[in-house]
Scaffold this motif. Structure first.
Motif, PDB file in Angstrom:
ATOM      1  N   LEU A 368       0.811  -1.215   0.000  1.00 18.78           N
ATOM      2  CA  LEU A 368       0.000   0.000   0.000  1.00 18.78           C
ATOM      3  C   LEU A 368       0.840   1.257   0.000  1.00 18.78           C
ATOM      4  CD1 LEU A 368      -2.732  -0.972   2.632  1.00 18.78           C
ATOM      5  CD2 LEU A 368      -2.429  -1.781   0.284  1.00 18.78           C
ATOM      6  N   THR A 369       2.005   1.205   0.592  1.00 21.40           N
ATOM      7  CA  THR A 369       2.804   2.409   0.790  1.00 21.40           C
ATOM      8  C   THR A 369       3.609   2.800  -0.439  1.00 21.40           C
ATOM      9  OG1 THR A 369       4.230   0.885   2.042  1.00 21.40           O
ATOM     10  CG2 THR A 369       2.966   2.471   3.300  1.00 21.40           C
ATOM     11  N   ASP A 370       3.364   2.151  -1.580  1.00 24.26           N
ATOM     12  CA  ASP A 370       3.986   2.598  -2.831  1.00 24.26           C
ATOM     13  C   ASP A 370       3.294   3.838  -3.386  1.00 24.26           C
ATOM     14  OD1 ASP A 370       5.959   0.715  -2.929  1.00 24.26           O
ATOM     15  OD2 ASP A 370       4.837  -0.685  -4.191  1.00 24.26           O
ATOM     16  N   VAL A 371       2.027   4.035  -3.006  1.00 22.57           N
ATOM     17  CA  VAL A 371       1.241   5.144  -3.562  1.00 22.57           C
ATOM     18  C   VAL A 371       0.785   6.032  -2.413  1.00 22.57           C
ATOM     19  CG1 VAL A 371      -0.660   5.793  -5.080  1.00 22.57           C
ATOM     20  CG2 VAL A 371       0.435   3.561  -5.358  1.00 22.57           C
ATOM     21  N   LEU A 372       1.652   6.980  -2.053  1.00 23.13           N
ATOM     22  CA  LEU A 372       1.370   7.876  -0.932  1.00 23.13           C
ATOM     23  C   LEU A 372       1.032   9.274  -1.442  1.00 23.13           C
ATOM     24  CD1 LEU A 372       4.223   6.918   1.576  1.00 23.13           C
ATOM     25  CD2 LEU A 372       1.803   6.339   1.760  1.00 23.13           C
ATOM     26  N   GLN A 377       4.784  11.629   1.453  1.00 25.53           N
ATOM     27  CA  GLN A 377       5.933  11.074   0.743  1.00 25.53           C
ATOM     28  C   GLN A 377       7.253  11.427   1.411  1.00 25.53           C
ATOM     29  OE1 GLN A 377       5.668  12.244  -3.379  1.00 25.53           O
ATOM     30  NE2 GLN A 377       3.790  11.081  -3.744  1.00 25.53           N
ATOM     31  N   VAL A 378       7.335  12.590   2.040  1.00 20.23           N
ATOM     32  CA  VAL A 378       8.587  13.005   2.685  1.00 20.23           C
ATOM     33  C   VAL A 378       8.394  13.188   4.182  1.00 20.23           C
ATOM     34  CG1 VAL A 378       9.474  14.111   0.617  1.00 20.23           C
ATOM     35  CG2 VAL A 378       8.066  15.438   2.198  1.00 20.23           C
ATOM     36  N   ALA A 379       7.254  12.803   4.711  1.00 21.07           N
ATOM     37  CA  ALA A 379       6.964  13.077   6.123  1.00 21.07           C
ATOM     38  C   ALA A 379       7.584  12.065   7.070  1.00 21.07           C
ATOM     39  CB  ALA A 379       5.455  13.113   6.337  1.00 21.07           C
ATOM     40  N   ASN A 380       7.963  10.870   6.578  1.00 18.81           N
ATOM     41  CA  ASN A 380       8.571   9.847   7.424  1.00 18.81           C
ATOM     42  C   ASN A 380       7.666   9.499   8.607  1.00 18.81           C
ATOM     43  OD1 ASN A 380      10.607   7.996   8.102  1.00 18.81           O
ATOM     44  ND2 ASN A 380      11.596   9.461   9.491  1.00 18.81           N
ATOM     45  N   VAL A 381       6.398   9.246   8.316  1.00 24.09           N
ATOM     46  CA  VAL A 381       5.444   8.953   9.382  1.00 24.09           C
ATOM     47  C   VAL A 381       5.606   7.511   9.853  1.00 24.09           C
ATOM     48  CG1 VAL A 381       3.801  10.631   8.492  1.00 24.09           C
ATOM     49  CG2 VAL A 381       3.607   8.227   7.801  1.00 24.09           C
ATOM     50  N   THR A 382       5.118   7.252  11.051  1.00 24.58           N
ATOM     51  CA  THR A 382       5.049   5.904  11.611  1.00 24.58           C
ATOM     52  C   THR A 382       3.601   5.443  11.586  1.00 24.58           C
ATOM     53  OG1 THR A 382       6.930   6.313  13.093  1.00 24.58           O
ATOM     54  CG2 THR A 382       5.465   4.490  13.655  1.00 24.58           C
ATOM     55  N   LEU A 393     -14.406  -4.991   1.077  1.00 24.65           N
ATOM     56  CA  LEU A 393     -14.113  -4.555  -0.283  1.00 24.65           C
ATOM     57  C   LEU A 393     -12.621  -4.290  -0.494  1.00 24.65           C
ATOM     58  CD1 LEU A 393     -17.105  -2.062  -0.683  1.00 24.65           C
ATOM     59  CD2 LEU A 393     -16.998  -4.477  -1.346  1.00 24.65           C
ATOM     60  N   GLY A 394     -11.822  -4.460   0.555  1.00 31.26           N
ATOM     61  CA  GLY A 394     -10.382  -4.233   0.452  1.00 31.26           C
ATOM     62  C   GLY A 394      -9.953  -2.814   0.733  1.00 31.26           C
ATOM     63  N   ARG A 395     -10.899  -1.959   1.153  1.00 33.38           N
ATOM     64  CA  ARG A 395     -10.549  -0.599   1.564  1.00 33.38           C
ATOM     65  C   ARG A 395     -10.086  -0.603   3.014  1.00 33.38           C
ATOM     66  NH1 ARG A 395     -13.042  -0.812  -3.493  1.00 33.38           N
ATOM     67  NH2 ARG A 395     -15.037   0.257  -3.294  1.00 33.38           N
ATOM     68  N   ALA A 396      -9.303   0.399   3.394  1.00 33.58           N
ATOM     69  CA  ALA A 396      -8.743   0.408   4.743  1.00 33.58           C
ATOM     70  C   ALA A 396      -8.627   1.825   5.275  1.00 33.58           C
ATOM     71  CB  ALA A 396      -7.371  -0.268   4.749  1.00 33.58           C
ATOM     72  N   ALA A 397      -8.618   1.935   6.585  1.00 32.21           N
ATOM     73  CA  ALA A 397      -8.330   3.187   7.283  1.00 32.21           C
ATOM     74  C   ALA A 397      -7.158   2.924   8.209  1.00 32.21           C
ATOM     75  CB  ALA A 397      -9.538   3.665   8.074  1.00 32.21           C
ATOM     76  N   LEU A 398      -6.120   3.761   8.124  1.00 32.85           N
ATOM     77  CA  LEU A 398      -4.922   3.553   8.906  1.00 32.85           C
ATOM     78  C   LEU A 398      -4.473   4.859   9.551  1.00 32.85           C
ATOM     79  CD1 LEU A 398      -3.863   0.631   8.874  1.00 32.85           C
ATOM     80  CD2 LEU A 398      -4.779   1.197   6.611  1.00 32.85           C
ATOM     81  N   PRO A 399      -4.328   4.899  10.859  1.00 30.72           N
ATOM     82  CA  PRO A 399      -3.778   6.089  11.505  1.00 30.72           C
ATOM     83  C   PRO A 399      -2.255   6.080  11.465  1.00 30.72           C
ATOM     84  CG  PRO A 399      -4.446   4.507  13.155  1.00 30.72           C
ATOM     85  CD  PRO A 399      -4.784   3.898  11.821  1.00 30.72           C
ATOM     86  N   TYR A 400      -1.671   7.254  11.591  1.00 30.61           N
ATOM     87  CA  TYR A 400      -0.211   7.373  11.588  1.00 30.61           C
ATOM     88  C   TYR A 400       0.198   8.514  12.494  1.00 30.61           C
ATOM     89  CZ  TYR A 400      -1.355  10.976   8.093  1.00 30.61           C
ATOM     90  OH  TYR A 400      -1.897  12.055   7.440  1.00 30.61           O
ATOM     91  N   THR A 401       1.501   8.563  12.771  1.00 35.80           N
ATOM     92  CA  THR A 401       2.044   9.597  13.649  1.00 35.80           C
ATOM     93  C   THR A 401       3.258  10.228  12.988  1.00 35.80           C
ATOM     94  OG1 THR A 401       1.307   8.351  15.596  1.00 35.80           O
ATOM     95  CG2 THR A 401       2.932  10.091  15.959  1.00 35.80           C
ATOM     96  N   HIS A 402       3.313  11.559  12.967  1.00 34.71           N
ATOM     97  CA  HIS A 402       4.474  12.281  12.449  1.00 34.71           C
ATOM     98  C   HIS A 402       5.635  12.195  13.443  1.00 34.71           C
ATOM     99  CE1 HIS A 402       2.727  14.286   8.889  1.00 34.71           C
ATOM    100  NE2 HIS A 402       1.592  14.248   9.564  1.00 34.71           N
ATOM    101  N   PRO A 403       6.867  12.448  12.990  1.00 39.38           N
ATOM    102  CA  PRO A 403       8.025  12.399  13.892  1.00 39.38           C
ATOM    103  C   PRO A 403       7.866  13.290  15.122  1.00 39.38           C
ATOM    104  CG  PRO A 403       8.777  12.471  11.623  1.00 39.38           C
ATOM    105  CD  PRO A 403       7.292  12.670  11.576  1.00 39.38           C
ATOM    106  N   GLY A 404       7.129  14.379  14.984  1.00 43.09           N
ATOM    107  CA  GLY A 404       6.919  15.272  16.121  1.00 43.09           C
ATOM    108  C   GLY A 404       5.770  14.868  17.019  1.00 43.09           C
ATOM    109  N   GLY A 405       5.130  13.737  16.722  1.00 47.19           N
ATOM    110  CA  GLY A 405       4.032  13.245  17.540  1.00 47.19           C
ATOM    111  C   GLY A 405       2.658  13.649  17.058  1.00 47.19           C
ATOM    112  N   GLN A 406       2.573  14.429  15.979  1.00 46.66           N
ATOM    113  CA  GLN A 406       1.268  14.867  15.476  1.00 46.66           C
ATOM    114  C   GLN A 406       0.539  13.698  14.793  1.00 46.66           C
ATOM    115  OE1 GLN A 406       4.224  16.149  14.588  1.00 46.66           O
ATOM    116  NE2 GLN A 406       4.254  18.392  14.828  1.00 46.66           N
TER     117      GLN A 406
END
Length: 476
Positions: A368-372, A377-382, A393-406
């Motif tokens: 999935l992470t090939d198409v950001l 693309q440059v945020a380096n999120v976790t 249906l194969g759709r997904a929701a995913l949370p993430y965190t920025h390096p600064g915790g946002q």
């Protein structure tokens, strides 16, 4: 829904002040706990459902309310006599038949005294009815040595977790408890029970003996069950537990009807069809990091395995059609190291492979992470290991965190990620945090979670001005 909106069943001027994390069912109904306040407010918290047209009050803790507590007399009220009681952390889940299961506290008020009792209850959208699934007093009857107070109350306290219900109305939940015996001892323990609304049946419990362990001698009995449980609509209930004398395990087990079956465990001599004979599951003897069961019986287990190369993380999948296990991997065969969602009807789940996310299952792997989107693309999120969801249906929701915790939340369309909300991008304006109530145990595609098969996603947003909003977002 946002703080400041009017509260159904309350006087004009009473508004919502805070929300719990919402969950959505297969018919776009959204359930959530909320706090409220304002001039003339009767009580301070309640359980509500957005049915697509309006907010429906299921119950609130109005001390003079008329919504009866099922299985109890008129002296019982929803809520608690404790002023700081906040139900938002308690578990809720949808099931088939328009059923909503929830954990709640009730209080018996007699004069100046009050008794607090926690339990699992069911609300049904089709007829707006409430039913008791299990409560403290029902649970206490399973322990023969419980002492009682002068007023007849059992000297027994219990918490309830992760309720789920099958399409034919059988519920499962886990519990932790402590009580006083007739000899003044203080046993503590945990258990996993099923309920048909009347009778509670222990599947695994620290104090009740015996519950036979599948594929073990009669001297073995369940003990030390873990809190997370999950269930499929078809009737398969999943729990994990150790077993004893002496203590062994842990293992993952399935209850179907009146019979328990072994799913997988960490016996050193065990072999599992489809997995290498040299592979031992869970050599560290730890609780399984994630377990999920799909609508058609696929079971995903996040654990550790021992191979010739040493111990490593793994996500294993049981395929009921092939009657075999497989290890979920990336497209180059690299093993997955974390399970992020439940399992859908194709047997797919979202897993992490190194720094990438994959939709992986019996038929294929898709990175999935090939198409950001540009913002990532440059945020380096976790990517967060909990809080996500996958639908049928194969759709997904995913949370993430920025390096600064946002915080951020992304939606996978099947072809690309779209940013739903992002604190760094100030979208929506003033965003402070994002909250979802989901993990592999709670994510039950097509029935209960934060993303349904209509591609509608729900989450709770907190803002810098201390306001909150519950969002419904349709993926396109």
């Amino acid at each position: 829904m946002r703080t400041g909106d009017p509260v159904p069943g309350q006087p004009a001027g009473v508004t919502f002040t805070a929300f719990g994390e919402p969950i959505i069912d297969g018919w776009n109904r959204v359930a959530f706990w909320a706090l409220y306040g304002g001039t003339g407010a009767r009580g301070r918290s309640g359980l509500y459902v957005w049915n697509g047209t309006e907010i429906v009050r299921i119950l609130d803790d109005d001390p003079d309310g008329t919504i009866a507590v099922p299985g109890r007399g008129a002296e019982f009220r929803w809520g608690s006599s404790i002023a700081n009681y906040d139900p938002r952390a308690l578990d809720i889940s949808w099931g088939g038949g328009s059923r909503l299961l929830f954990v709640s506290e009730v209080a018996r008020r007699t004069g100046s005294s009050s008794t607090r009792i926690r339990g699992v209850y069911r609300w049904r959208a089709t007829d707006n009815s409430l039913a008791r699934v299990a409560d403290r007093d029902q649970l206490a009857t399973n322990y023969a040595d419980v002492d009682v107070a002068n007023n007849g109350d059992p000297l027994f306290e219990a918490e309830f977790f992760r309720p789920g219900i099958t399409d034919d109305g059988f519920a499962i939940f886990s519990t932790t408890y402590q009580y006083i015996t007739t000899t003044s001892l203080f046993p503590t323990g945990s258990g996993v029970f099923t309920s048909n609304g009347t009778t509670l049946t222990p599947l695994s419990d620290d104090q009740i003996r015996p519950q036979p362990v599948p594929d073990q001698a009669a001297t073995k009995f369940f003990r030390n069950p873990e809190r997370p449980t999950t269930v499929s609509g078809g009737g398969d209930m999943i729990f994990q537990s150790k077993w004893g004398s002496p203590t062994s395990g842990p293992g993952v087990f399935m209850r179907r009807g009146s019979t328990s079956f072994r799913v997988i465990d960490n016996r050193t001599a065990a072999t599992w069809p489809g997995l290498p004979n040299i592979m031992q599951v869970n050599p560290t003897n730890a609780a399984y990091a994630g377990v999920a069961i799909g609508p058609l019986g696929h079971i995903a287990v996040a654990t550790t395995v021992a191979t010739s190369g040493g111990n490593r993380a793994a996500v294993l999948l049981w395929n009921p059609y092939a009657v075999t296990w497989m290890e979920l991997t990336g497209s180059l065969g690299t093993p997955a190291d974390a399970l992020f969602t439940g399992v859908n009807d194709d047997g797919d789940a979202i897993v992490q492979v190194g720094t990438h996310l994959y939709r992986a299952g019996p038929a294929s792997q898709q990175r999935l992470t090939d198409v950001l989107p540009i913002g990532l693309q440059v945020a380096n999120v976790t990517w967060n290991a909990t809080g996500g969801a996958l639908n049928n249906l194969g759709r997904a929701a995913l949370p993430y965190t920025h390096p600064g915790g946002q915080a951020g939340l992304a939606y996978w369309t099947g072809e690309q990620f779209l940013i739903v909300a992002d604190e760094v991008q100030n979208a929506p304006a003033g965003l402070l945090d994002i909250r979802t109530k989901s993990d592999p145990w709670r994510d039950r595609p097509g029935r209960s979670g934060i993303l349904n098969d209509f591609d509608i996603l729900v989450f709770r947003a907190l803002f810098n001005d201390n306001s909150e909003t519950l969002y419904l977002v349709r993926g396109e």
